[in-house]
Scaffold this active site. Structure first.
Site, short mmCIF file in Angstrom:
data_model
loop_
_atom_site.label_atom_id
_atom_site.label_comp_id
_atom_site.label_asym_id
_atom_site.label_seq_id
_atom_site.Cartn_x
_atom_site.Cartn_y
_atom_site.Cartn_z
N LYS A 62 6.74 18.80 0.39
CA LYS A 62 6.52 19.10 1.80
C LYS A 62 7.72 19.77 2.46
O LYS A 62 8.84 19.74 1.95
CB LYS A 62 6.08 17.84 2.55
CG LYS A 62 4.66 17.42 2.16
CD LYS A 62 4.11 16.31 3.00
CE LYS A 62 2.64 16.04 2.63
NZ LYS A 62 2.07 14.91 3.40
N ARG A 86 1.41 9.79 -3.64
CA ARG A 86 0.49 10.91 -3.82
C ARG A 86 1.31 12.14 -4.21
O ARG A 86 2.17 12.59 -3.43
CB ARG A 86 -0.29 11.13 -2.53
CG ARG A 86 -1.36 12.21 -2.59
CD ARG A 86 -2.11 12.29 -1.25
NE ARG A 86 -3.16 13.29 -1.29
CZ ARG A 86 -2.97 14.59 -1.00
NH1 ARG A 86 -1.76 15.01 -0.66
NH2 ARG A 86 -3.98 15.44 -1.06
#
Length: 277
Positions: free
Chosen positions: A218, A252
């Site tokens: 991210k 995740r």
């Protein structure tokens, strides 16, 4: 009644399978059913405990897709995985109809980025399907969530959101042991908010529910390490390690193999007193 993914004595790896053309990291790589199923099975071989299938990008500024398009993308993939593996499958959607059809096709978990706030029928759908659900915190929608998000105290605000959403879920017949909590790294968060969530992740253990966290590749990692998208692996693994240390039960990830090794080592260190060669 669907299977409940039981807590284990180690953190779990959720492998990301985006069957979309526009996801921020791997858009277009797995948008053919046969290729997507093959990739899912490869993640299982690498140590994934759960496969998370998504048919709509939720990256910042992304546009929603229709229910019909999302179903077209995810249902054949879920059916294909289920025909070849008993691996628990999660459907990453905020649409009740997609969740319902995905559960009918074999999904065991509904991973709703909105925490049951985008679709008024989602909680009842999860309740009726008898599956587990990920309640994630988000401020805004994917299209506008990064337009100057602000918090007085991000940890307190997420905790209050979880309290309200858990009570909402309970009222709709979703028992405590079917709920997983996700603080929503990158979903309406500043870089500082994401760092604070990881640092204080253990606060959310007060709910006595599994904590899922998704930091993989991210943008906050890129901001901190001054790294483009393709160079965020090391930062991702560091964030995974610290998240597990601070209480994450499920991570995740895009790179299952590397994440698995990272989690194994952190878990071994945490259990060092009982470790035997």
């Amino acid at each position: 009644m669907k299977r409940v993914i039981a807590r284990r004595n180690r953190p779990l790896i959720m492998g990301i399978l985006n069957v979309t053309p526009d996801s921020f990291f791997d858009g277009g790589k797995h948008d053919k059913t046969e290729e997507a199923v093959k990739y899912a099975l490869s993640m299982v071989d690498e140590g994934a405990d759960i496969i998370d299938v998504g048919g709509e990008s939720t990256r910042p500024l992304s546009e929603p897709v229709s229910v019909e398009e999302e179903l077209k993308r995810v249902i054949p993939v879920i059916e294909g995985i289920r025909s070849k593996s008993y691996i628990p499958i999660s459907i990453d959607t905020s649409k009740a109809k997609v969740a319902r059809e995905a559960c009918n096709a074999g999904a065991d978990i509904v991973n709703d980025i909105s925490g049951f706030t985008f679709d008024e029928y989602m909680a009842d759908t999860v309740s009726e399907a008898g599956v587990q659900a990920v309640i994630m915190h988000i401020k805004g929608t994917p299209k506008n969530m990064q337009n100057n998000p602000y918090y007085e105290n991000v940890i307190s605000e997420i905790s209050e959101f979880f309290k309200e959403r858990i009570n909402f879920a309970n009222r709709h017949g979703i028992e405590k042991d079917r709920i997983i909590l996700d603080p929503g790294i990158g979903f309406g968060k500043r870089v500082s908010d994401n760092l604070e969530i990881i640092k204080h992740l253990r606060v959310f253990k007060e709910f006595d529910m599994p904590i899922l966290i998704g930091t993989s590749m991210k943008s906050f990692i890129g901001h901190v390490t001054n790294s483009p998208l393709e160079e965020r692996k090391e930062g991702t693994l560091a964030s995974i390690a610290i998240s597990v240390w601070n209480g994450a039960d499920i991570v995740r990830v895009h790179d299952v193999k590397s994440a698995k090794k990272t989690v194994q080592l952190v878990d071994a260190i945490m259990k060092a007193e009982s470790w035997k060669q």
